[in-house]
Design an enzyme around this catalytic site. Sequence first.
Site, PDB file in Angstrom:
ATOM      1  CD  GLU A 157      -6.886   1.891  -3.429  1.00  0.00           C
ATOM      2  OE1 GLU A 157      -6.907   0.815  -4.044  1.00  0.00           O
ATOM      3  OE2 GLU A 157      -5.927   2.230  -2.712  1.00  0.00           O
TER       4      GLU A 157
ATOM      5  CD  GLU B 153      -7.328   1.922   2.097  1.00  0.00           C
ATOM      6  OE1 GLU B 153      -6.465   1.118   1.701  1.00  0.00           O
ATOM      7  OE2 GLU B 153      -8.456   2.025   1.604  1.00  0.00           O
TER       8      GLU B 153
END
Length: 581
Positions: free
Chosen positions: A162, A238
Amino acid sequence: MTTPPSRFEIGERDFLLDGQPHRIISGAMHYPRVHPDQWRDRIRTAKLMGLNAIETYVMWNFHEPVRGEWDASGPRDLGRFLDLIAEEGLHAIVRPGPYVCAEWHNGGLPTWLTADTDLRLRSSDPRYLEAVTGYLERVNEIIVPRQIDTGGSVILVQIENEYGAYGSDKAYLAELIRVTREAGITVPLTQVDQPIPHMLEGGAHEGLHKTGSFGSRIGERLAVLREHQPTGPLMCMEFWCGWFDHWGEKHHTTNFADSARDLDELLSAGASVNIYMIHGGTNFALTAGANDSGRYLPMVTSYDYDSPISESGDVTEKFRAFRDVIAKHAPVPAGELPAPVDAPVFEVALEPVGDPLTGVDLGEFAAPPTMDELGPGVALVSYETSLGTSRSTTLAAEVRDYAWLSVDDRPAGILQRTIGDLATPIPAGDTLRLLVEETGRVNYDTKIGEPKGLIGAPLVDGEALPGPWRVRTIDVPGLYDVVMDAAPAPHVAGPAGLRGCFTLDGPADLFLDTRGWGKGYAWINGFFLGRYWRRGPQRTLFVPGPATRAGENTIAIVELEAITQSSARLLARPDLGHEVE
Ligand code: GLA
Protein backbone atom coordinates in the site's frame (compact mmCIF):
# COMPACT_ATOMS: atom_id res chain seq x y z
CA MET A 1 9.34 -31.58 -2.63
CA THR A 2 9.56 -30.19 -6.12
CA THR A 3 7.15 -30.54 -8.99
CA PRO A 4 7.91 -30.07 -12.68
CA PRO A 5 8.63 -26.43 -13.50
CA SER A 6 5.70 -24.37 -14.78
CA ARG A 7 5.36 -20.91 -16.23
CA PHE A 8 3.28 -18.32 -14.44
CA GLU A 9 2.63 -15.09 -16.29
CA ILE A 10 0.31 -12.17 -16.63
CA GLY A 11 -1.63 -12.29 -19.89
CA GLU A 12 -3.84 -9.76 -21.66
CA ARG A 13 -6.87 -10.62 -19.49
CA ASP A 14 -5.78 -13.38 -17.11
CA PHE A 15 -3.05 -14.94 -15.09
CA LEU A 16 -1.58 -17.69 -17.26
CA LEU A 17 -0.38 -21.00 -15.87
CA ASP A 18 1.59 -22.73 -18.60
CA GLY A 19 -0.24 -20.56 -21.08
CA GLN A 20 -3.73 -21.36 -19.76
CA PRO A 21 -6.01 -18.83 -18.01
CA HIS A 22 -5.76 -19.33 -14.26
CA ARG A 23 -7.69 -17.82 -11.38
CA ILE A 24 -5.95 -17.43 -8.01
CA ILE A 25 -8.11 -18.25 -5.00
CA SER A 26 -5.72 -17.59 -2.16
CA GLY A 27 -5.81 -17.02 1.58
CA ALA A 28 -3.45 -15.00 3.77
CA MET A 29 -1.67 -16.74 6.63
CA HIS A 30 1.39 -15.21 8.27
CA TYR A 31 3.84 -17.90 9.37
CA PRO A 32 5.12 -15.83 12.35
CA ARG A 33 1.58 -15.85 13.73
CA VAL A 34 1.21 -19.63 13.76
CA HIS A 35 3.26 -22.14 15.76
CA PRO A 36 5.52 -23.87 13.18
CA ASP A 37 4.22 -27.31 14.21
CA GLN A 38 0.75 -26.14 13.21
CA TRP A 39 1.68 -24.71 9.80
CA ARG A 40 0.81 -27.89 7.94
CA ASP A 41 -2.51 -28.33 9.72
CA ARG A 42 -3.57 -24.76 8.90
CA ILE A 43 -2.47 -25.06 5.25
CA ARG A 44 -4.44 -28.31 4.93
CA THR A 45 -7.53 -26.75 6.46
CA ALA A 46 -7.25 -23.80 4.07
CA LYS A 47 -7.00 -26.22 1.18
CA LEU A 48 -10.29 -27.82 2.26
CA MET A 49 -12.00 -24.54 1.51
CA GLY A 50 -11.02 -24.84 -2.12
CA LEU A 51 -8.07 -22.44 -2.09
CA ASN A 52 -5.31 -22.97 -4.62
CA ALA A 53 -2.77 -20.63 -2.98
CA ILE A 54 -1.53 -19.32 0.36
CA GLU A 55 -0.14 -15.83 0.78
CA THR A 56 2.25 -14.60 3.45
CA TYR A 57 4.03 -11.43 4.34
CA VAL A 58 7.65 -11.61 5.47
CA MET A 59 8.30 -9.58 8.60
CA TRP A 60 11.82 -8.18 8.43
CA ASN A 61 12.06 -7.47 12.17
CA PHE A 62 11.10 -11.08 12.92
CA HIS A 63 14.14 -12.30 10.99
CA GLU A 64 16.65 -9.60 11.85
CA PRO A 65 15.75 -8.06 15.23
CA VAL A 66 19.40 -7.12 15.69
CA ARG A 67 21.30 -5.74 12.72
CA GLY A 68 23.29 -8.49 10.99
CA GLU A 69 21.78 -11.28 13.12
CA TRP A 70 19.62 -12.96 10.51
CA ASP A 71 17.52 -15.92 11.60
CA ALA A 72 15.47 -18.09 9.26
CA SER A 73 15.14 -21.16 11.47
CA GLY A 74 12.31 -22.70 13.55
CA PRO A 75 9.36 -20.27 13.66
CA ARG A 76 11.30 -18.10 11.18
CA ASP A 77 11.81 -20.85 8.62
CA LEU A 78 10.09 -19.21 5.66
CA GLY A 79 11.61 -21.80 3.32
CA ARG A 80 9.94 -24.62 5.21
CA PHE A 81 6.61 -22.77 5.22
CA LEU A 82 6.81 -22.36 1.44
CA ASP A 83 7.83 -26.00 1.04
CA LEU A 84 4.82 -27.15 3.07
CA ILE A 85 2.57 -25.11 0.80
CA ALA A 86 4.18 -26.85 -2.19
CA GLU A 87 3.79 -30.27 -0.55
CA GLU A 88 0.08 -29.63 -0.14
CA GLY A 89 -0.10 -28.87 -3.87
CA LEU A 90 -0.81 -25.16 -3.45
CA HIS A 91 0.78 -22.07 -4.90
CA ALA A 92 2.37 -19.36 -2.77
CA ILE A 93 2.34 -15.57 -2.90
CA VAL A 94 5.07 -13.79 -0.96
CA ARG A 95 4.96 -10.18 0.16
CA PRO A 96 8.37 -9.34 1.65
CA GLY A 97 7.72 -5.63 2.20
CA PRO A 98 10.19 -4.39 3.37
CA TYR A 99 7.27 -2.58 5.01
CA VAL A 100 4.22 -4.79 5.52
CA CYS A 101 1.74 -2.95 7.80
CA ALA A 102 -0.20 -6.08 8.89
CA GLU A 103 -0.90 -4.88 12.45
CA TRP A 104 2.66 -6.06 13.10
CA HIS A 105 5.21 -4.34 15.33
CA ASN A 106 6.61 -1.29 13.48
CA GLY A 107 4.98 -2.53 10.25
CA GLY A 108 7.79 -5.10 10.06
CA LEU A 109 10.66 -2.60 10.07
CA PRO A 110 13.41 -3.41 12.58
CA THR A 111 13.83 -0.95 15.44
CA TRP A 112 17.58 -0.76 14.83
CA LEU A 113 16.70 0.75 11.47
CA THR A 114 14.01 3.16 12.61
CA ALA A 115 16.12 4.25 15.61
CA ASP A 116 18.05 6.37 13.11
CA THR A 117 15.65 9.29 13.06
CA ASP A 118 17.52 10.94 10.16
CA LEU A 119 16.55 8.12 7.80
CA ARG A 120 13.70 8.77 5.43
CA LEU A 121 11.79 5.51 5.71
CA ARG A 122 10.12 3.97 2.67
CA SER A 123 12.01 6.25 0.30
CA SER A 124 15.06 6.29 -1.93
CA ASP A 125 17.20 7.65 0.90
CA PRO A 126 20.47 5.77 0.14
CA ARG A 127 21.03 4.75 3.77
CA TYR A 128 17.56 3.28 4.04
CA LEU A 129 17.99 1.55 0.68
CA GLU A 130 21.31 0.06 1.71
CA ALA A 131 19.69 -1.73 4.65
CA VAL A 132 16.68 -2.75 2.57
CA THR A 133 18.90 -4.18 -0.16
CA GLY A 134 20.68 -6.41 2.33
CA TYR A 135 17.35 -7.62 3.66
CA LEU A 136 15.81 -8.29 0.25
CA GLU A 137 18.88 -10.20 -0.85
CA ARG A 138 18.58 -12.52 2.13
CA VAL A 139 14.84 -13.05 1.76
CA ASN A 140 15.14 -13.63 -1.94
CA GLU A 141 17.78 -16.31 -1.35
CA ILE A 142 14.90 -18.20 0.27
CA ILE A 143 12.23 -17.35 -2.31
CA VAL A 144 14.22 -17.67 -5.56
CA PRO A 145 14.74 -21.48 -5.50
CA ARG A 146 11.07 -21.94 -4.58
CA GLN A 147 9.58 -20.18 -7.60
CA ILE A 148 7.22 -22.07 -9.86
CA ASP A 149 9.57 -21.94 -12.83
CA THR A 150 12.04 -24.07 -10.90
CA GLY A 151 9.41 -26.47 -9.59
CA GLY A 152 8.46 -24.56 -6.43
CA SER A 153 5.23 -22.99 -5.24
CA VAL A 154 5.82 -19.24 -5.55
CA ILE A 155 3.79 -17.57 -8.31
CA LEU A 156 3.80 -13.89 -7.32
CA VAL A 157 5.97 -11.53 -5.29
CA GLN A 158 4.69 -8.17 -4.09
CA ILE A 159 6.77 -5.00 -3.91
CA GLU A 160 6.23 -2.80 -0.81
CA ASN A 161 2.70 -2.57 0.62
CA GLU A 162 0.00 0.00 0.00
CA TYR A 163 2.81 2.36 -0.89
CA GLY A 164 0.42 4.80 -2.54
CA ALA A 165 -1.16 5.46 0.87
CA TYR A 166 2.20 6.69 2.10
CA GLY A 167 4.35 8.10 -0.68
CA SER A 168 5.07 8.31 -4.37
CA ASP A 169 8.87 8.05 -4.57
CA LYS A 170 9.25 6.25 -7.89
CA ALA A 171 13.03 5.95 -7.51
CA TYR A 172 12.36 3.89 -4.37
CA LEU A 173 9.99 1.52 -6.15
CA ALA A 174 12.39 1.26 -9.09
CA GLU A 175 15.19 0.25 -6.75
CA LEU A 176 13.06 -2.37 -4.98
CA ILE A 177 12.17 -3.84 -8.37
CA ARG A 178 15.77 -3.80 -9.53
CA VAL A 179 17.08 -5.49 -6.38
CA THR A 180 14.30 -8.09 -6.51
CA ARG A 181 14.92 -8.93 -10.16
CA GLU A 182 18.70 -8.99 -9.72
CA ALA A 183 18.29 -11.41 -6.84
CA GLY A 184 16.66 -13.81 -9.30
CA ILE A 185 12.92 -13.33 -8.82
CA THR A 186 11.40 -14.20 -12.20
CA VAL A 187 7.67 -14.50 -11.35
CA PRO A 188 5.37 -11.50 -11.92
CA LEU A 189 5.68 -8.62 -9.45
CA THR A 190 2.60 -6.93 -7.99
CA GLN A 191 1.69 -3.86 -5.98
CA VAL A 192 -1.32 -3.50 -3.70
CA ASP A 193 -3.22 -0.33 -2.95
CA GLN A 194 -6.69 0.61 -1.90
CA PRO A 195 -8.73 1.30 -5.04
CA ILE A 196 -8.51 5.05 -4.67
CA PRO A 197 -7.00 6.68 -7.75
CA HIS A 198 -4.16 8.65 -6.11
CA MET A 199 -3.16 5.60 -4.07
CA LEU A 200 -3.14 3.21 -7.00
CA GLU A 201 -1.01 5.71 -8.93
CA GLY A 202 1.28 6.60 -6.01
CA GLY A 203 2.25 2.95 -5.62
CA ALA A 204 2.46 2.30 -9.35
CA HIS A 205 5.57 1.49 -11.35
CA GLU A 206 6.31 -0.05 -14.68
CA GLY A 207 6.80 -3.74 -14.11
CA LEU A 208 4.25 -3.97 -11.29
CA HIS A 209 0.77 -5.39 -11.80
CA LYS A 210 -1.76 -3.41 -9.76
CA THR A 211 -3.97 -5.26 -7.28
CA GLY A 212 -6.46 -3.84 -4.79
CA SER A 213 -7.19 -4.16 -1.04
CA PHE A 214 -10.87 -3.98 -0.11
CA GLY A 215 -13.62 -6.01 1.54
CA SER A 216 -16.89 -4.52 0.31
CA ARG A 217 -18.52 -2.52 -2.55
CA ILE A 218 -16.93 -5.03 -4.87
CA GLY A 219 -18.23 -3.87 -8.26
CA GLU A 220 -17.27 -0.27 -7.64
CA ARG A 221 -13.78 -1.19 -6.41
CA LEU A 222 -13.10 -3.53 -9.31
CA ALA A 223 -14.16 -0.79 -11.74
CA VAL A 224 -11.66 1.66 -10.23
CA LEU A 225 -8.95 -0.99 -10.30
CA ARG A 226 -9.75 -1.73 -13.95
CA GLU A 227 -9.40 1.94 -14.88
CA HIS A 228 -5.88 1.94 -13.48
CA GLN A 229 -4.95 -1.55 -14.59
CA PRO A 230 -6.52 -1.70 -18.05
CA THR A 231 -5.08 -5.08 -19.00
CA GLY A 232 -4.44 -8.38 -17.29
CA PRO A 233 -6.25 -10.10 -14.44
CA LEU A 234 -8.16 -8.23 -11.74
CA MET A 235 -7.08 -9.28 -8.29
CA CYS A 236 -8.24 -8.32 -4.84
CA MET A 237 -5.00 -8.96 -2.95
CA GLU A 238 -6.67 -8.33 0.39
CA PHE A 239 -10.27 -9.32 0.57
CA TRP A 240 -10.90 -8.15 4.14
CA CYS A 241 -13.34 -10.62 5.59
CA GLY A 242 -12.78 -9.65 9.22
CA TRP A 243 -10.85 -7.06 11.19
CA PHE A 244 -8.35 -6.65 14.03
CA ASP A 245 -8.90 -5.41 17.58
CA HIS A 246 -7.31 -2.72 19.73
CA TRP A 247 -7.05 -2.95 23.51
CA GLY A 248 -9.91 -1.09 25.08
CA GLU A 249 -12.19 -1.29 22.06
CA LYS A 250 -14.84 -3.76 21.03
CA HIS A 251 -14.09 -7.07 19.38
CA HIS A 252 -14.66 -6.89 15.63
CA THR A 253 -16.66 -9.45 13.75
CA THR A 254 -18.10 -9.26 10.28
CA ASN A 255 -21.28 -10.99 9.24
CA PHE A 256 -20.27 -14.17 7.44
CA ALA A 257 -23.24 -14.15 5.06
CA ASP A 258 -22.44 -10.58 3.91
CA SER A 259 -18.78 -11.51 3.45
CA ALA A 260 -19.75 -14.63 1.50
CA ARG A 261 -21.97 -12.52 -0.79
CA ASP A 262 -19.06 -10.15 -1.44
CA LEU A 263 -16.76 -13.07 -2.17
CA ASP A 264 -19.33 -14.42 -4.60
CA GLU A 265 -19.53 -11.05 -6.34
CA LEU A 266 -15.75 -10.95 -6.65
CA LEU A 267 -15.49 -14.44 -8.08
CA SER A 268 -18.52 -13.92 -10.36
CA ALA A 269 -16.72 -10.90 -11.82
CA GLY A 270 -13.91 -13.27 -12.78
CA ALA A 271 -11.45 -11.71 -10.35
CA SER A 272 -8.68 -13.47 -8.45
CA VAL A 273 -8.66 -13.16 -4.70
CA ASN A 274 -6.49 -13.39 -1.62
CA ILE A 275 -8.73 -13.71 1.44
CA TYR A 276 -7.28 -11.54 4.19
CA MET A 277 -7.02 -13.45 6.53
CA ILE A 278 -7.86 -17.08 5.89
CA HIS A 279 -6.24 -17.74 9.29
CA GLY A 280 -5.07 -14.80 11.36
CA GLY A 281 -3.28 -16.55 14.23
CA THR A 282 -1.64 -14.77 17.14
CA ASN A 283 0.64 -11.82 17.86
CA PHE A 284 2.87 -13.96 20.05
CA ALA A 285 5.46 -12.36 22.34
CA LEU A 286 5.82 -8.62 21.63
CA THR A 287 4.99 -8.66 17.93
CA ALA A 288 1.71 -6.69 17.99
CA GLY A 289 1.55 -3.33 16.26
CA ALA A 290 -0.59 -0.26 16.89
CA ASN A 291 -2.48 2.43 15.05
CA ASP A 292 -2.34 6.15 15.58
CA SER A 293 -4.35 8.48 13.50
CA GLY A 294 -4.91 10.97 16.28
CA ARG A 295 -5.12 8.45 19.06
CA TYR A 296 -2.59 5.75 19.88
CA LEU A 297 -4.32 2.35 19.88
CA PRO A 298 -2.26 -0.78 20.48
CA MET A 299 -3.28 -4.15 19.01
CA VAL A 300 -4.42 -7.04 21.14
CA THR A 301 -2.49 -10.32 21.23
CA SER A 302 -4.99 -12.32 19.21
CA TYR A 303 -4.98 -11.85 15.45
CA ASP A 304 -8.01 -14.08 15.05
CA TYR A 305 -9.36 -11.42 12.68
CA ASP A 306 -12.74 -13.18 12.68
CA SER A 307 -11.19 -15.17 9.84
CA PRO A 308 -12.65 -18.40 8.39
CA ILE A 309 -10.10 -20.53 10.27
CA SER A 310 -10.15 -19.34 13.89
CA GLU A 311 -7.05 -18.51 15.90
CA SER A 312 -7.02 -22.06 17.28
CA GLY A 313 -7.47 -23.62 13.85
CA ASP A 314 -11.20 -24.29 13.94
CA VAL A 315 -13.44 -24.25 10.90
CA THR A 316 -16.04 -21.49 11.42
CA GLU A 317 -19.40 -20.65 9.91
CA LYS A 318 -17.57 -18.17 7.71
CA PHE A 319 -15.37 -21.00 6.45
CA ARG A 320 -18.42 -23.08 5.49
CA ALA A 321 -20.10 -20.15 3.78
CA PHE A 322 -16.95 -19.28 1.81
CA ARG A 323 -16.46 -22.89 0.82
CA ASP A 324 -20.01 -23.02 -0.56
CA VAL A 325 -19.32 -19.87 -2.57
CA ILE A 326 -16.01 -21.16 -3.92
CA ALA A 327 -17.69 -24.44 -4.91
CA LYS A 328 -19.83 -22.44 -7.36
CA HIS A 329 -16.69 -21.25 -9.15
CA ALA A 330 -13.99 -23.87 -8.66
CA PRO A 331 -13.47 -27.43 -7.50
CA VAL A 332 -13.56 -27.86 -3.74
CA PRO A 333 -12.10 -30.98 -2.07
CA ALA A 334 -14.76 -33.36 -0.85
CA GLY A 335 -14.85 -34.54 2.74
CA GLU A 336 -16.08 -33.77 6.19
CA LEU A 337 -14.90 -30.59 7.81
CA PRO A 338 -13.34 -31.10 11.25
CA ALA A 339 -15.61 -30.04 14.12
CA PRO A 340 -14.23 -27.79 16.88
CA VAL A 341 -13.17 -29.64 20.04
CA ASP A 342 -13.29 -28.21 23.54
CA ALA A 343 -9.94 -27.61 25.18
CA PRO A 344 -9.14 -29.14 28.60
CA VAL A 345 -10.61 -27.18 31.52
CA PHE A 346 -8.64 -26.96 34.75
CA GLU A 347 -7.16 -24.57 37.27
CA VAL A 348 -3.53 -24.17 38.31
CA ALA A 349 -2.45 -22.64 41.60
CA LEU A 350 0.22 -19.99 41.10
CA GLU A 351 3.09 -19.32 43.44
CA PRO A 352 4.24 -15.69 43.74
CA VAL A 353 7.94 -14.93 43.38
CA GLY A 354 8.03 -11.21 44.07
CA ASP A 355 9.05 -8.39 41.76
CA PRO A 356 11.01 -9.86 38.83
CA LEU A 357 11.67 -6.47 37.24
CA THR A 358 15.17 -5.76 38.50
CA GLY A 359 16.60 -5.55 35.00
CA VAL A 360 20.07 -4.52 33.95
CA ASP A 361 21.52 -1.33 35.37
CA LEU A 362 22.89 0.81 32.54
CA GLY A 363 24.17 3.50 34.87
CA GLU A 364 23.40 7.22 34.87
CA PHE A 365 22.34 9.40 31.97
CA ALA A 366 22.19 13.20 31.95
CA ALA A 367 18.88 13.10 30.08
CA PRO A 368 16.43 10.19 29.89
CA PRO A 369 17.31 8.12 26.80
CA THR A 370 14.54 6.74 24.57
CA MET A 371 14.19 2.98 24.29
CA ASP A 372 15.50 3.28 20.75
CA GLU A 373 18.72 4.84 22.02
CA LEU A 374 19.16 1.90 24.40
CA GLY A 375 19.30 -0.73 21.65
CA PRO A 376 17.06 -3.03 19.65
CA GLY A 377 14.21 -4.91 21.29
CA VAL A 378 13.96 -2.74 24.41
CA ALA A 379 10.32 -2.63 25.52
CA LEU A 380 10.40 -2.08 29.29
CA VAL A 381 12.64 0.50 30.99
CA SER A 382 12.95 1.83 34.52
CA TYR A 383 13.96 5.50 34.79
CA GLU A 384 14.93 6.76 38.25
CA THR A 385 15.86 10.24 39.38
CA SER A 386 16.01 12.37 42.44
CA LEU A 387 12.77 14.19 43.12
CA GLY A 388 13.54 15.93 46.38
CA THR A 389 10.21 17.67 46.93
CA SER A 390 8.75 18.24 50.33
CA ARG A 391 5.21 18.69 49.05
CA SER A 392 2.98 16.82 46.71
CA THR A 393 3.02 18.13 43.19
CA THR A 394 2.04 17.40 39.59
CA LEU A 395 4.15 15.42 37.17
CA ALA A 396 3.67 15.53 33.42
CA ALA A 397 5.61 13.31 31.03
CA GLU A 398 5.43 12.14 27.48
CA VAL A 399 5.52 8.39 27.84
CA ARG A 400 5.30 5.93 25.02
CA ASP A 401 3.30 4.18 25.91
CA TYR A 402 2.41 3.37 29.52
CA ALA A 403 4.17 4.18 32.78
CA TRP A 404 3.88 3.18 36.42
CA LEU A 405 5.17 5.89 38.73
CA SER A 406 6.51 5.41 42.21
CA VAL A 407 7.93 7.80 44.75
CA ASP A 408 10.23 6.21 47.33
CA ASP A 409 8.95 2.81 46.20
CA ARG A 410 5.31 3.70 46.80
CA PRO A 411 2.90 3.59 43.83
CA ALA A 412 2.30 7.15 42.64
CA GLY A 413 0.07 6.90 39.59
CA ILE A 414 -0.07 5.71 36.04
CA LEU A 415 0.46 7.62 32.80
CA GLN A 416 -1.07 6.20 29.66
CA ARG A 417 -0.85 7.53 26.21
CA THR A 418 -3.75 5.57 24.75
CA ILE A 419 -6.25 7.59 26.78
CA GLY A 420 -4.20 10.79 26.82
CA ASP A 421 -3.42 10.62 30.55
CA LEU A 422 0.02 12.20 30.63
CA ALA A 423 -0.06 14.04 33.98
CA THR A 424 -0.73 12.89 37.51
CA PRO A 425 -0.40 14.16 41.08
CA ILE A 426 2.56 12.67 42.96
CA PRO A 427 3.35 12.76 46.67
CA ALA A 428 6.38 14.39 48.28
CA GLY A 429 9.50 12.23 48.36
CA ASP A 430 13.13 11.74 47.37
CA THR A 431 13.24 9.24 44.52
CA LEU A 432 10.96 9.13 41.51
CA ARG A 433 10.78 6.06 39.35
CA LEU A 434 8.94 5.58 36.08
CA LEU A 435 8.61 2.09 34.71
CA VAL A 436 7.78 2.65 31.05
CA GLU A 437 6.33 0.00 28.77
CA GLU A 438 6.19 0.07 25.00
CA THR A 439 2.81 -1.50 24.24
CA GLY A 440 3.12 -1.94 20.46
CA ARG A 441 4.76 0.05 17.68
CA VAL A 442 2.64 1.85 15.13
CA ASN A 443 2.41 -0.12 11.89
CA TYR A 444 0.61 2.33 9.59
CA ASP A 445 1.05 5.88 8.35
CA THR A 446 3.57 8.48 9.44
CA LYS A 447 4.20 7.34 13.02
CA ILE A 448 5.98 4.14 12.00
CA GLY A 449 9.37 4.12 13.70
CA GLU A 450 8.62 6.85 16.25
CA PRO A 451 10.84 6.71 19.35
CA LYS A 452 9.50 4.94 22.45
CA GLY A 453 10.08 5.20 26.18
CA LEU A 454 10.36 8.47 28.01
CA ILE A 455 10.42 11.32 25.50
CA GLY A 456 12.32 14.19 27.13
CA ALA A 457 12.53 14.95 30.83
CA PRO A 458 9.25 14.89 32.78
CA LEU A 459 8.00 18.20 34.11
CA VAL A 460 7.27 18.82 37.75
CA ASP A 461 5.20 21.93 38.30
CA GLY A 462 6.10 22.92 34.77
CA GLU A 463 9.89 22.57 35.25
CA ALA A 464 11.91 19.82 33.59
CA LEU A 465 13.48 17.46 36.12
CA PRO A 466 17.24 18.07 35.94
CA GLY A 467 18.38 14.44 36.25
CA PRO A 468 20.68 12.58 36.19
CA TRP A 469 18.68 9.43 35.41
CA ARG A 470 19.52 5.93 36.49
CA VAL A 471 18.30 3.63 33.76
CA ARG A 472 17.59 -0.08 33.85
CA THR A 473 16.32 -2.17 30.95
CA ILE A 474 14.18 -5.22 31.54
CA ASP A 475 14.47 -7.95 28.94
CA VAL A 476 10.80 -8.93 28.64
CA PRO A 477 11.22 -12.27 26.79
CA GLY A 478 13.88 -13.17 29.39
CA LEU A 479 11.43 -12.70 32.28
CA TYR A 480 10.25 -16.30 32.02
CA ASP A 481 13.65 -17.53 33.25
CA VAL A 482 13.74 -14.86 35.95
CA VAL A 483 10.36 -16.02 37.28
CA MET A 484 11.28 -19.72 37.12
CA ASP A 485 14.61 -19.16 38.91
CA ALA A 486 13.37 -16.73 41.59
CA ALA A 487 12.79 -17.55 45.24
CA PRO A 488 9.15 -17.71 46.35
CA ALA A 489 7.68 -14.59 47.94
CA PRO A 490 5.05 -14.56 50.67
CA HIS A 491 2.42 -12.41 48.97
CA VAL A 492 1.61 -10.43 45.85
CA ALA A 493 1.25 -6.67 45.71
CA GLY A 494 2.12 -4.64 42.65
CA PRO A 495 4.54 -6.03 40.04
CA ALA A 496 5.02 -9.73 40.55
CA GLY A 497 6.06 -12.94 38.94
CA LEU A 498 3.86 -16.00 39.41
CA ARG A 499 4.47 -19.56 38.37
CA GLY A 500 2.74 -22.91 38.45
CA CYS A 501 2.82 -26.48 37.16
CA PHE A 502 0.22 -28.71 35.60
CA THR A 503 0.18 -32.08 33.89
CA LEU A 504 -1.38 -33.08 30.58
CA ASP A 505 -1.91 -36.49 29.01
CA GLY A 506 -0.60 -35.11 25.77
CA PRO A 507 -0.05 -31.80 23.97
CA ALA A 508 -3.27 -29.79 23.71
CA ASP A 509 -4.39 -26.36 22.55
CA LEU A 510 -5.45 -24.36 25.63
CA PHE A 511 -7.24 -21.10 26.34
CA LEU A 512 -5.70 -19.25 29.26
CA ASP A 513 -8.22 -17.09 31.11
CA THR A 514 -6.67 -13.72 32.01
CA ARG A 515 -9.74 -12.19 33.63
CA GLY A 516 -8.34 -12.15 37.15
CA TRP A 517 -5.13 -10.41 36.13
CA GLY A 518 -4.26 -6.78 35.40
CA LYS A 519 -1.65 -6.14 32.74
CA GLY A 520 1.31 -8.29 31.89
CA TYR A 521 2.84 -11.18 29.98
CA ALA A 522 2.31 -14.96 30.03
CA TRP A 523 4.35 -18.01 29.08
CA ILE A 524 3.78 -21.76 28.89
CA ASN A 525 6.94 -23.89 29.06
CA GLY A 526 8.92 -20.81 28.10
CA PHE A 527 6.80 -20.19 24.98
CA PHE A 528 5.92 -16.48 25.11
CA LEU A 529 2.15 -16.30 24.53
CA GLY A 530 2.05 -12.50 24.53
CA ARG A 531 0.45 -9.68 26.47
CA TYR A 532 -2.73 -9.72 28.49
CA TRP A 533 -4.59 -6.65 29.71
CA ARG A 534 -7.64 -6.31 31.88
CA ARG A 535 -8.90 -3.64 29.50
CA GLY A 536 -9.95 -6.30 26.99
CA PRO A 537 -11.73 -7.05 24.75
CA GLN A 538 -9.54 -10.17 24.69
CA ARG A 539 -10.05 -12.31 27.82
CA THR A 540 -8.19 -15.50 26.93
CA LEU A 541 -4.76 -16.15 25.43
CA PHE A 542 -4.35 -18.94 22.90
CA VAL A 543 -1.82 -21.61 23.90
CA PRO A 544 -0.81 -23.60 20.81
CA GLY A 545 -0.77 -27.33 21.50
CA PRO A 546 2.86 -27.83 20.37
CA ALA A 547 3.96 -25.44 23.14
CA THR A 548 2.57 -27.97 25.66
CA ARG A 549 3.61 -31.58 26.31
CA ALA A 550 2.58 -34.84 27.93
CA GLY A 551 3.51 -34.78 31.62
CA GLU A 552 4.59 -31.72 33.51
CA ASN A 553 4.14 -28.23 32.08
CA THR A 554 4.97 -24.84 33.53
CA ILE A 555 3.11 -21.57 33.39
CA ALA A 556 4.60 -18.21 34.27
CA ILE A 557 3.13 -14.76 34.29
CA VAL A 558 4.58 -11.35 34.97
CA GLU A 559 1.97 -9.02 36.34
CA LEU A 560 2.89 -5.34 36.04
CA GLU A 561 -0.08 -3.92 37.85
CA ALA A 562 -2.29 -5.84 40.27
CA ILE A 563 -3.79 -9.28 40.14
CA THR A 564 -6.93 -10.29 41.92
CA GLN A 565 -6.57 -14.01 41.41
CA SER A 566 -3.39 -16.00 41.96
CA SER A 567 -4.42 -19.01 39.97
CA ALA A 568 -4.57 -19.73 36.26
CA ARG A 569 -7.79 -21.03 34.74
CA LEU A 570 -7.84 -22.87 31.44
CA LEU A 571 -11.11 -22.68 29.56
CA ALA A 572 -12.83 -24.83 26.95
CA ARG A 573 -13.32 -22.05 24.40
CA PRO A 574 -11.69 -18.71 23.61
CA ASP A 575 -13.15 -15.40 24.74
CA LEU A 576 -12.05 -12.58 22.50
CA GLY A 577 -14.88 -10.35 23.65
CA HIS A 578 -17.47 -11.87 21.37
CA GLU A 579 -20.68 -10.02 20.84
CA VAL A 580 -23.87 -11.47 19.57
CA GLU A 581 -24.77 -9.75 16.30
C1 GLA B 1 -4.00 -3.03 4.76
C2 GLA B 1 -2.61 -3.62 4.85
C3 GLA B 1 -2.59 -4.92 5.59
C4 GLA B 1 -3.43 -4.85 6.84
C5 GLA B 1 -4.84 -4.44 6.47
C6 GLA B 1 -5.78 -4.34 7.64
O1 GLA B 1 -4.66 -3.54 3.73
O2 GLA B 1 -2.06 -3.79 3.56
O3 GLA B 1 -1.26 -5.22 5.91
O4 GLA B 1 -2.87 -3.91 7.70
O5 GLA B 1 -4.81 -3.17 5.90
O6 GLA B 1 -5.85 -5.52 8.34
